[in-house]
Enzyme design. Structure first.
Site, PDB file in Angstrom:
ATOM      1  N   LYS A   9       2.342 -21.314   2.651  1.00 26.91           N
ATOM      2  CA  LYS A   9       1.138 -22.060   2.282  1.00 26.91           C
ATOM      3  C   LYS A   9       1.093 -23.407   3.021  1.00 26.91           C
ATOM      4  O   LYS A   9       2.089 -23.812   3.653  1.00 26.91           O
ATOM      5  CB  LYS A   9       1.141 -22.258   0.762  1.00 26.91           C
ATOM      6  CG  LYS A   9       1.040 -20.931  -0.015  1.00 26.91           C
ATOM      7  CD  LYS A   9       1.015 -21.179  -1.521  1.00 26.91           C
ATOM      8  CE  LYS A   9       0.921 -19.868  -2.286  1.00 26.91           C
ATOM      9  NZ  LYS A   9       0.876 -20.091  -3.754  1.00 26.91           N
ATOM     10  N   TYR A  49      -7.836 -15.172  -3.882  1.00 23.81           N
ATOM     11  CA  TYR A  49      -7.423 -15.528  -5.246  1.00 23.81           C
ATOM     12  C   TYR A  49      -8.478 -15.126  -6.282  1.00 23.81           C
ATOM     13  O   TYR A  49      -8.521 -15.696  -7.374  1.00 23.81           O
ATOM     14  CB  TYR A  49      -7.114 -17.024  -5.324  1.00 23.81           C
ATOM     15  CG  TYR A  49      -5.774 -17.392  -4.707  1.00 23.81           C
ATOM     16  CD1 TYR A  49      -4.597 -16.765  -5.124  1.00 23.81           C
ATOM     17  CD2 TYR A  49      -5.672 -18.356  -3.720  1.00 23.81           C
ATOM     18  CE1 TYR A  49      -3.365 -17.085  -4.561  1.00 23.81           C
ATOM     19  CE2 TYR A  49      -4.441 -18.691  -3.157  1.00 23.81           C
ATOM     20  CZ  TYR A  49      -3.296 -18.046  -3.585  1.00 23.81           C
ATOM     21  OH  TYR A  49      -2.067 -18.372  -3.034  1.00 23.81           O
ATOM     22  N   ASN A 112       3.700 -24.257  -4.424  1.00 24.84           N
ATOM     23  CA  ASN A 112       4.934 -23.458  -4.466  1.00 24.84           C
ATOM     24  C   ASN A 112       5.254 -22.772  -3.132  1.00 24.84           C
ATOM     25  O   ASN A 112       5.980 -21.791  -3.086  1.00 24.84           O
ATOM     26  CB  ASN A 112       4.888 -22.474  -5.637  1.00 24.84           C
ATOM     27  CG  ASN A 112       3.761 -21.482  -5.553  1.00 24.84           C
ATOM     28  OD1 ASN A 112       3.038 -21.449  -4.558  1.00 24.84           O
ATOM     29  ND2 ASN A 112       3.605 -20.662  -6.592  1.00 24.84           N
ATOM     30  N   HIS A 115       3.361 -17.359  -0.535  1.00 27.47           N
ATOM     31  CA  HIS A 115       2.684 -16.257  -1.232  1.00 27.47           C
ATOM     32  C   HIS A 115       3.296 -14.933  -0.788  1.00 27.47           C
ATOM     33  O   HIS A 115       3.614 -14.769   0.397  1.00 27.47           O
ATOM     34  CB  HIS A 115       1.189 -16.247  -0.875  1.00 27.47           C
ATOM     35  CG  HIS A 115       0.495 -14.955  -1.209  1.00 27.47           C
ATOM     36  ND1 HIS A 115       0.011 -14.697  -2.467  1.00 27.47           N
ATOM     37  CD2 HIS A 115       0.245 -13.845  -0.463  1.00 27.47           C
ATOM     38  CE1 HIS A 115      -0.536 -13.475  -2.474  1.00 27.47           C
ATOM     39  NE2 HIS A 115      -0.401 -12.938  -1.274  1.00 27.47           N
ATOM     40  N   GLU A 126      -4.575  -7.395   1.958  1.00 26.35           N
ATOM     41  CA  GLU A 126      -4.320  -8.736   2.505  1.00 26.35           C
ATOM     42  C   GLU A 126      -3.984  -8.647   3.994  1.00 26.35           C
ATOM     43  O   GLU A 126      -4.435  -9.472   4.786  1.00 26.35           O
ATOM     44  CB  GLU A 126      -3.209  -9.417   1.688  1.00 26.35           C
ATOM     45  CG  GLU A 126      -3.718  -9.788   0.299  1.00 26.35           C
ATOM     46  CD  GLU A 126      -2.651 -10.219  -0.707  1.00 26.35           C
ATOM     47  OE1 GLU A 126      -1.447 -10.234  -0.354  1.00 26.35           O
ATOM     48  OE2 GLU A 126      -3.029 -10.536  -1.855  1.00 26.35           O
TER      49      GLU A 126
HETATM   50  P1  DAT Z   1       2.163 -15.605  -7.453  1.00 23.25           P
HETATM   51  O1  DAT Z   1       1.803 -16.560  -6.323  1.00 23.25           O
HETATM   52  O2  DAT Z   1       3.602 -15.774  -7.878  1.00 23.25           O
HETATM   53  O3  DAT Z   1       1.797 -14.181  -7.161  1.00 23.25           O
HETATM   54  P2  DAT Z   1      -0.214 -15.759  -9.120  1.00 23.25           P
HETATM   55  O4  DAT Z   1      -0.799 -14.706  -8.241  1.00 23.25           O
HETATM   56  O5  DAT Z   1      -0.256 -15.559 -10.590  1.00 23.25           O
HETATM   57  O6  DAT Z   1       1.313 -16.067  -8.721  1.00 23.25           O
HETATM   58  O7  DAT Z   1      -0.924 -17.137  -8.830  1.00 23.25           O
HETATM   59  C1  DAT Z   1      -1.331 -17.477  -7.519  1.00 23.25           C
HETATM   60  C2  DAT Z   1      -1.050 -18.942  -7.284  1.00 23.25           C
HETATM   61  O8  DAT Z   1      -1.835 -19.735  -8.187  1.00 23.25           O
HETATM   62  C3  DAT Z   1       0.387 -19.368  -7.556  1.00 23.25           C
HETATM   63  O9  DAT Z   1       1.236 -19.079  -6.471  1.00 23.25           O
HETATM   64  C4  DAT Z   1       0.214 -20.844  -7.774  1.00 23.25           C
HETATM   65  C5  DAT Z   1      -1.125 -20.935  -8.478  1.00 23.25           C
HETATM   66  N1  DAT Z   1      -0.922 -21.040  -9.927  1.00 23.25           N
HETATM   67  C6  DAT Z   1      -0.512 -20.067 -10.771  1.00 23.25           C
HETATM   68  N2  DAT Z   1      -0.411 -20.517 -12.027  1.00 23.25           N
HETATM   69  C7  DAT Z   1      -0.769 -21.829 -11.975  1.00 23.25           C
HETATM   70  C8  DAT Z   1      -0.881 -22.867 -12.943  1.00 23.25           C
HETATM   71  N3  DAT Z   1      -0.606 -22.658 -14.230  1.00 23.25           N
HETATM   72  N4  DAT Z   1      -1.259 -24.097 -12.514  1.00 23.25           N
HETATM   73  C9  DAT Z   1      -1.551 -24.334 -11.201  1.00 23.25           C
HETATM   74  N5  DAT Z   1      -1.484 -23.390 -10.240  1.00 23.25           N
HETATM   75  C10 DAT Z   1      -1.102 -22.164 -10.618  1.00 23.25           C
HETATM   76 MG    MG Z   2      -0.104 -13.410  -6.805  1.00 18.05          MG
END
Ligand code: DAT
Ligand code: MG
Length: 132
Positions: A9, A49, A112, A115, A126
């Site tokens: 990212k 997303y 974080n 991805h 994707e």
């Molecule tokens: P992942 O990236 O582990 O697959 P996800 O698809 O549930 O997780 O979420 C996509 C991204 O959204 C994640 O990498 C970071 C952001 N995200 C998830 N939960 C969040 C939260 N509670 N607050 C802020 N950003 C969040």
């Molecule tokens: Mg995800």
């Protein structure tokens, strides 16, 4: 052999972590199929997303992911989707174990650094969108 989609990212790219992240995937035994620097459009980010559209953090997430270049990759290997997510670690870096990429390089869920696709179907989608 299965393929998965992974992207460093904007925060990971800006911090100069691309090389170390690529090395971790190579050390684990994955094969790099393709990789490129991409600037996402807002439209692409909102689609990527889309499953999180109802979340309070959605706008912040989209703004973040288009805030600078990302490094998009295709990795191949045994159970690539599952094994890549194990290497990446838990979504919230505070909960990610040491030795995982998020566990070692990140502190905040909103930045974080990496991805990884969550299913074989999504990986195919994707890959298509980033490497058409
Ligand atoms: P992942 O990236 O582990 O697959 P996800 O698809 O549930 O997780 O979420 C996509 C991204 O959204 C994640 O990498 C970071 C952001 N995200 C998830 N939960 C969040 C939260 N509670 N607050 C802020 N950003 C969040
Ligand atoms: Mg995800």
């Amino acid at each position: 052999m299965e393929r998965t989609f992974v992207m460093v990212k904007p925060d990971g790219y800006a911090r100069g972590l691309v090389g170390r992240i690529v090395t971790r995937f190579e050390e684990k035994g994955f094969t790099l199929v393709d990789g490129r620097v991409v600037q996402l459009t807002r439209e692409h980010a909102e689609h990527h997303y889309g499953h999180l559209r109802s979340k309070v953090f959605f706008d912040e997430l989209v703004d973040f992911i288009i805030s600078g270049p990302v490094f998009a990759m295709i990795w191949e290997g045994k159970d690539a989707v599952k094994n890549a997510r194990a290497l990446i670690g838990a979504t919230n870096p505070s909960e990610a174990l040491a030795g995982t990429i998020r566990g070692d390089f990140a502190l905040d869920v909103a930045s974080n650094i990496i991805h990884g696709s969550d299913s074989v179907e999504n990986a195919e989608q994707e890959i298509k969108l980033f490497f058409q």
